[in-house]
Design an enzyme around this catalytic site. Sequence first.
Site, PDB file in Angstrom:
ATOM      1  N   SER A 102      -9.303   1.357   2.497  1.00 32.25           N
ATOM      2  CA  SER A 102      -8.454   2.198   1.652  1.00 32.25           C
ATOM      3  C   SER A 102      -7.332   1.447   0.962  1.00 32.25           C
ATOM      4  O   SER A 102      -6.580   2.033   0.184  1.00 32.25           O
ATOM      5  CB  SER A 102      -7.865   3.326   2.503  1.00 32.25           C
ATOM      6  OG  SER A 102      -7.124   2.799   3.599  1.00 32.25           O
ATOM      7  N   SER A 144      -9.931  -1.253   6.251  1.00 29.46           N
ATOM      8  CA  SER A 144      -9.221  -0.948   5.009  1.00 29.46           C
ATOM      9  C   SER A 144      -8.450  -2.101   4.395  1.00 29.46           C
ATOM     10  O   SER A 144      -8.035  -2.026   3.252  1.00 29.46           O
ATOM     11  CB  SER A 144      -8.280   0.245   5.228  1.00 29.46           C
ATOM     12  OG  SER A 144      -9.030   1.417   5.415  1.00 29.46           O
ATOM     13  N   LYS A 170       0.853  -1.182   0.000  1.00 30.89           N
ATOM     14  CA  LYS A 170       0.000   0.000   0.000  1.00 30.89           C
ATOM     15  C   LYS A 170       0.891   1.235   0.000  1.00 30.89           C
ATOM     16  O   LYS A 170       1.991   1.224   0.576  1.00 30.89           O
ATOM     17  CB  LYS A 170      -0.895  -0.026   1.238  1.00 30.89           C
ATOM     18  CG  LYS A 170      -1.989   1.035   1.268  1.00 30.89           C
ATOM     19  CD  LYS A 170      -2.873   0.810   2.487  1.00 30.89           C
ATOM     20  CE  LYS A 170      -4.002   1.828   2.580  1.00 30.89           C
ATOM     21  NZ  LYS A 170      -4.861   1.565   3.755  1.00 30.89           N
TER      22      LYS A 170
END
Length: 573
Positions: A188, A212, A113
Amino acid sequence: MGYHVISLLLITLAFSGSSLSQQQKVYQPQLESVSIRSIHNAIQLHKFTCFDLVTAYIDRIKKYNLSAKNHAPINAWTEINPSALAQAQQLDASFKNTGRLAGPLHCISIILKDNIDSFDTTTTSGSYALLGSQPIRDAFLVGKLRNAGAIILGKGGMDEFAWGIIGISSRSGRIGNTFDPNKNSGGSSGGPAAAVSASFALLGIGTDNSGSVRIPAAFHGLVGLRPSTGLISQQGIFPMGNLDGTAGPIARTTEELAILLDIIAKPDSHDPKTLGIPRIKTYTEFLKMNGLSNKRIGIVRNVSGINPFDKMPPHILKIVQNATQNMRKMGASFIDIALPRFDNDRKNNQAGEIQDVNDYLASFPSTRKNFQDICESNRTRNFGNKKDCLHFIKNMASKSSNSYQKAQSIFAQNKIYVQKIMKKNNLDALLIPITTNGTATYDVMTVNTWRAPIASNSGLPSISINVGYSNDIHMPIGVELVGKKFHEGTLIEIAYAYEMHGPKRINPTMPEENSALLHLSIPELNNLFTLLGKNAYEEVLIHNKDTNDIARALTPEKFQKITVDTIEKMKFN
């Protein structure tokens, strides 16, 4: 005579090399079906090299990641690691010299990420404001991955500053769901999940505050783990969400998630949360075919007045019920559970973030000096316009505030409360649907990890597993299993057993190949990713005043057009 012998030998070697080359072509890596085990077997049998494998991943990214002919692109990446191929060659040289793999993740491609530091790629936390921000060292967990032989293939797109579950940011625009790129990728950690689902990388690392990791994993039919607070170091992770956040693995299978967790779940002397907690030798010991035998699972019907199954479509409810019935056949038992006194309040969970971010940005030559500099760049809309952003800073509680203490108190009380309920009922896990819609949705009010944040507001572990696919639109359906503190092994045990006997994972159908990008170098491809995010921000997001409605502003159709126009206008030599 010697000359002729040598000539004959050279000719023989030439033909032999040609034959070997043809043989290698037969064994081209089948990226949609490879595993850690199969990759290592193939490398040891000289069927392909690490360089071959990494090249295959990069070629697949070029073909499918930005395909936008018939719908919005998947757009999972913010950056491909320019050193990935060189690192693959180094692993090949090491294997040739020693005959041994470099570690348990030898040549396993991993997407991080975009809020997790690596020394050879930028970390922008999904923000155009941090474009070009280059950490000088790896996050603690990334160092562990490299030591295990992993290839850090690059960074995945995310909701800006990990605020959101819709996969939209000023850094890269919009992330699409691999099963239907016009639908929500989840967030996310949407980029890593989309990349793993599309077989652009084998494994992913995300971060999880309000779901997330779990949400995008569920939306893509993957396994995603939010571990107990302290199991994984937060050192080197952009610190928005330090209070309730943690890194977590994303994988296609529970076995590979367990192998990945073994590598990154280590104590870090620079992160006090990771010290003095129980550690086990390997999570792979929980990969048992009979792992559901005698397990007791509580189906959560109420969390502080919220029904996690409220208004669930009948066909989705039936699939979830079928999953629990199958688990019963595998030896599990279920009871209904209510958590009426669980505290869902998350308004204090950002206390101290401004200080943490300022310290992080000062720790290396970042493109922004501090959070105020981010606001004044006018390259973020997560906090509104420049004035709104500065107001956000001014009103954010500090680490010495009552808000900070209140958040920690809520976590502690919730942890005690949930574990007390579980102990009283002799439960191994709690089961909750990820969303009452069942499948990928932009309606945040149906997402249970956000509105009924059992794991997030207690620091307890939770794993997202796939329980089937919607019959009408063929989208994955996920539920989460919440466990006791540091009982990740139990969750892995349940997930693995169900995976072995439950519905098999379906690979998404890839979009039409985009051959226009096949000739691009990695730097050219990265420039395209950057330009795409810039255009999405300047054409759409900068004009959006409502930060809660950006999904309606940057629609799949708008982003599809931006993608097509950006590719056409960008000149490649």
